[in-house]
Design a protein around this motif. Structure first.
Motif, short mmCIF file in Angstrom:
data_model
loop_
_atom_site.label_atom_id
_atom_site.label_comp_id
_atom_site.label_asym_id
_atom_site.label_seq_id
_atom_site.Cartn_x
_atom_site.Cartn_y
_atom_site.Cartn_z
N UNK A 96 43.09 22.24 38.12
CA UNK A 96 42.56 23.55 38.50
C UNK A 96 43.46 24.66 37.97
N UNK A 97 44.78 24.46 38.09
CA UNK A 97 45.72 25.48 37.60
C UNK A 97 45.53 25.73 36.11
N UNK A 98 45.36 24.66 35.33
CA UNK A 98 45.22 24.81 33.88
C UNK A 98 43.93 25.54 33.51
N UNK A 99 42.86 25.28 34.27
CA UNK A 99 41.62 26.01 34.04
C UNK A 99 41.83 27.51 34.28
N UNK A 100 42.48 27.84 35.38
CA UNK A 100 42.71 29.26 35.70
C UNK A 100 43.65 29.91 34.70
N UNK A 101 44.62 29.14 34.23
CA UNK A 101 45.54 29.70 33.23
C UNK A 101 44.82 29.99 31.93
N UNK A 102 43.87 29.13 31.58
CA UNK A 102 43.03 29.38 30.41
C UNK A 102 42.30 30.70 30.56
N UNK A 103 41.79 30.98 31.76
CA UNK A 103 41.06 32.23 32.00
C UNK A 103 41.97 33.44 31.85
N UNK A 104 43.24 33.31 32.26
CA UNK A 104 44.15 34.46 32.13
C UNK A 104 44.45 34.76 30.67
N UNK A 105 44.41 33.73 29.80
CA UNK A 105 44.72 33.95 28.40
C UNK A 105 43.57 34.58 27.63
N UNK A 106 42.36 34.52 28.19
CA UNK A 106 41.23 35.26 27.66
C UNK A 106 40.81 36.29 28.69
N UNK A 107 41.79 37.04 29.15
CA UNK A 107 41.59 37.96 30.28
C UNK A 107 40.49 38.97 30.01
N UNK A 108 40.33 39.38 28.75
CA UNK A 108 39.28 40.34 28.43
C UNK A 108 37.90 39.73 28.62
N UNK A 109 37.79 38.42 28.37
CA UNK A 109 36.51 37.76 28.54
C UNK A 109 36.20 37.51 30.01
N UNK A 110 37.21 37.12 30.77
CA UNK A 110 36.97 36.66 32.13
C UNK A 110 37.43 37.64 33.21
N UNK A 111 38.06 38.74 32.80
CA UNK A 111 38.54 39.73 33.76
C UNK A 111 39.41 39.09 34.84
N UNK A 112 40.35 38.26 34.39
CA UNK A 112 41.19 37.51 35.32
C UNK A 112 42.64 37.71 34.90
N UNK A 161 33.12 41.61 14.23
CA UNK A 161 34.21 41.46 15.21
C UNK A 161 35.48 42.13 14.71
N UNK A 162 35.75 42.00 13.41
CA UNK A 162 36.98 42.54 12.83
C UNK A 162 36.89 44.05 12.66
N UNK A 163 35.74 44.58 12.28
CA UNK A 163 35.58 46.03 12.17
C UNK A 163 35.68 46.70 13.52
N UNK A 164 34.97 46.15 14.50
CA UNK A 164 34.80 46.83 15.79
C UNK A 164 35.90 46.53 16.79
N UNK A 165 36.67 45.45 16.56
CA UNK A 165 37.64 44.96 17.55
C UNK A 165 36.93 44.64 18.87
N UNK A 166 35.68 44.25 18.78
CA UNK A 166 34.91 43.95 19.97
C UNK A 166 35.25 42.61 20.57
N UNK A 167 35.12 42.52 21.88
CA UNK A 167 35.26 41.24 22.56
C UNK A 167 34.05 40.36 22.24
N UNK A 168 34.21 39.05 22.37
CA UNK A 168 33.10 38.14 22.09
C UNK A 168 31.88 38.49 22.94
N UNK A 169 32.10 38.79 24.22
CA UNK A 169 30.99 39.13 25.11
C UNK A 169 30.25 40.37 24.63
N UNK A 170 30.98 41.34 24.09
CA UNK A 170 30.36 42.58 23.60
C UNK A 170 29.59 42.32 22.31
N UNK A 171 30.21 41.58 21.39
CA UNK A 171 29.55 41.27 20.12
C UNK A 171 28.28 40.46 20.36
N UNK A 172 28.31 39.59 21.37
CA UNK A 172 27.14 38.75 21.65
C UNK A 172 25.93 39.56 22.11
#
Length: 332
Positions: A96-112, A161-172
Motif C-alpha cells: 500500500x505504501x508503494x502505491x501511495x508513493x507512486x501517486x506522490x511522484x505523479x502529484x500533478x496527475x493525482x493531486x497527492x 505535450x512538449x509545446x504546451x507543458x500540459x499534464x497527461x490529464x489535460x492533454x487527454x
C-alpha cells in the motif's frame, strides 16, 4: 496459529471506487515498465485489491488518496486483532505504501502531496523516483522517428505535450474540432479545478494536419483515438500511458540509451528547455530563455516555488561558471 483474514471479495471489488481502480491500473503499468516480475506484481495487486475491498466495506468506498492516516492505522489494527501474522501485515503495508508513493511522484496527475503511510511507525519512506528530462534534441529524435514511421498520432501527442507543458490529464481532454486551424486547444480542466487552453505552435499544427488526413472522417470528438473502421473509439487515459512506455523503446533504439521517461517527462522537459533557451519554439519565435515568472504561467502553477521544483538544479553549473572548477557528483 495466525488466522488468515479474507480481504478480497469479488462482490466488494465490483463496487470499489473507480478512481482507486484507475490509480491501481496506472501503478500496474509502472511496475511492468520497471521490470518487476509477474509474481511480484501479482502479490502487490492482490494486497492492494484486498485493502480496497476493506475500504469499500468499512469506509464508505472512499477514494484511497482521500484516506487519512488514522484509517490505515485502523486497518492494520483490525488485522492484528484478527491474529494476522506480522509478515503478512508488513507485506500489506509495503504494497500500500508503494502505491501511495507512486501517486506522490505523479502529484500533478493525482493531486497527492504526502504519502499518508509515511508517518505510520515501522514504515520506511521509499526512494523518490528521479525526474527524467529530455533535451530538445532527444524530443526531435523521438518525433522524427514517429513521423518517418507514419505514427502521426503519437508524434502529435509528443509535440503537443512538449509545446504546451500540459499534464497527461489535460492533454487527454483535447478535442479535434478546430485544432489544426488554431494555436490553442479547447478549454481543459487542470489541477484543482483550474480551466485554461493548451497552447501549441507550428510543428504541432503541421503534424496534426498529417494525422487528420491519415485519420479521415469520423464522428468522435476526441483528438485521440485507437482502432480502425468499426472498432474506432476514443483512446483511453491508459492508452496515453502505454504510448509513453513505447517511446522508451524508441529512444533506446535511436540513441542507445535507457531513457526511462514517464508521462510527466514532457512537462518537466518543456519547462526546463523553455527556461534554458533550448526549446524549439523559442527559435521559431526569435526569443531567448524564458524567466521563471513566465514558466509559472505556462505551467499554471500557483507559486514560483512549485515551478522551481520542476526544473533541474543548476547550482553546480553556477559554481563551475563562477570559479572555473569542476564540481564532483555524488558518485565521484
Amino acid at each position: 496459529m495466525a488466522k488468515r483474514i479474507k480481504l478480497f471479495k469479488q462482490a466488494s471489488w465490483d463496487n470499489v471506487n473507480s478512481e482507486s481502480k484507475t490509480l491501481l491500473d496506472d501503478y500496474i503499468l509502472e511496475l511492468k515498465s520497471t521490470g518487476k516480475s509477474e509474481k511480484t506484481i501479482y502479490q502487490y495487486v492482490a494486497d492492494i485489491k484486498g485493502f480496497l475491498c476493506w475500504i469499500e466495506e468499512n469506509q464508505n468506498n472512499v477514494y484511497i488518496l482521500d484516506l487519512k492516516k488514522r484509517v490505515f492505522r485502523r486497518f492494520f489494527l483490525v488485522l492484528m486483532d484478527n491474529g494476522t501474522s506480522s509478515a503478512r501485515i508488513n507485506r500489506l503495508q509495503s504494497s500500500i505504501r508503494n502505491l501511495l508513493e507512486f501517486a506522490t511522484q505523479d502529484e500533478d496527475e493525482y493531486e497527492y502531496d504526502v504519502n499518508a503511510m509515511r508517518a505510520i511507525k515501522g514504515l520506511a519512506k521509499s526512494s523518490v523516483r528521479d525526474i527524467v528530462f529530455l533535451s530538445n534534441e532527444q524530443v526531435d529524435i523521438l518525433i522524427n522517428y514517429l513521423m518517418d514511421h507514419k505514427q502521426y498520432e503519437k508524434a502529435l501527442y509528443v509535440s503537443l505535450s512538449y509545446d504546451s507543458a500540459g499534464r497527461r490529464n489535460e492533454v487527454s481532454q483535447v478535442l479535434k474540432e478546430g485544432f489544426v486551424e488554431s494555436n490553442q486547444s479547447n478549454v481543459v480542466r487542470g489541477k484543482r479545478g483550474k480551466t485554461f487552453r493548451l497552447i501549441y505552435f507550428n510543428r504541432t499544427r503541421e503534424i496534426a494536419k498529417k494525422y487528420m488526413e491519415q485519420r479521415g472522417e469520423d464522428d468522435i470528438p476526441s483528438l485521440w483515438v485507437i482502432g480502425r473502421g468499426e472498432t474506432l473509439r476514443p483512446a483511453s487515459y491508459q492508452t496515453l500511458y502505454n504510448w509513453v512506455m513505447y517511446f522508451r523503446k524508441v529512444l533506446k533504439a535511436e540513441t542507445g540509451e535507457d531513457i526511462n521517461i514517464n508521462p510527466h517527462s514532457f512537462r518537466h522537459s518543456a519547462l526546463e528547455n523553455y527556461g534554458n533557451g533550448t526549446h524549439h519554439v523559442l527559435e521559431e519565435m526569435g526569443k531567448s530563455e524564458l524567466p521563471l515568472e513566465v514558466l509559472k504561467i505556462i505551467a499554471h502553477h500557483t507559486s514560483i516555488e512549485t515551478t522551481q521544483g520542476y526544473l533541474k538544479n543548476h547550482d553546480d553549473d553556477i559554481l563551475e561558471d563562477t570559479f572555473g572548477i569542476k564540481i564532483k557528483n555524488e558518485a565521484e
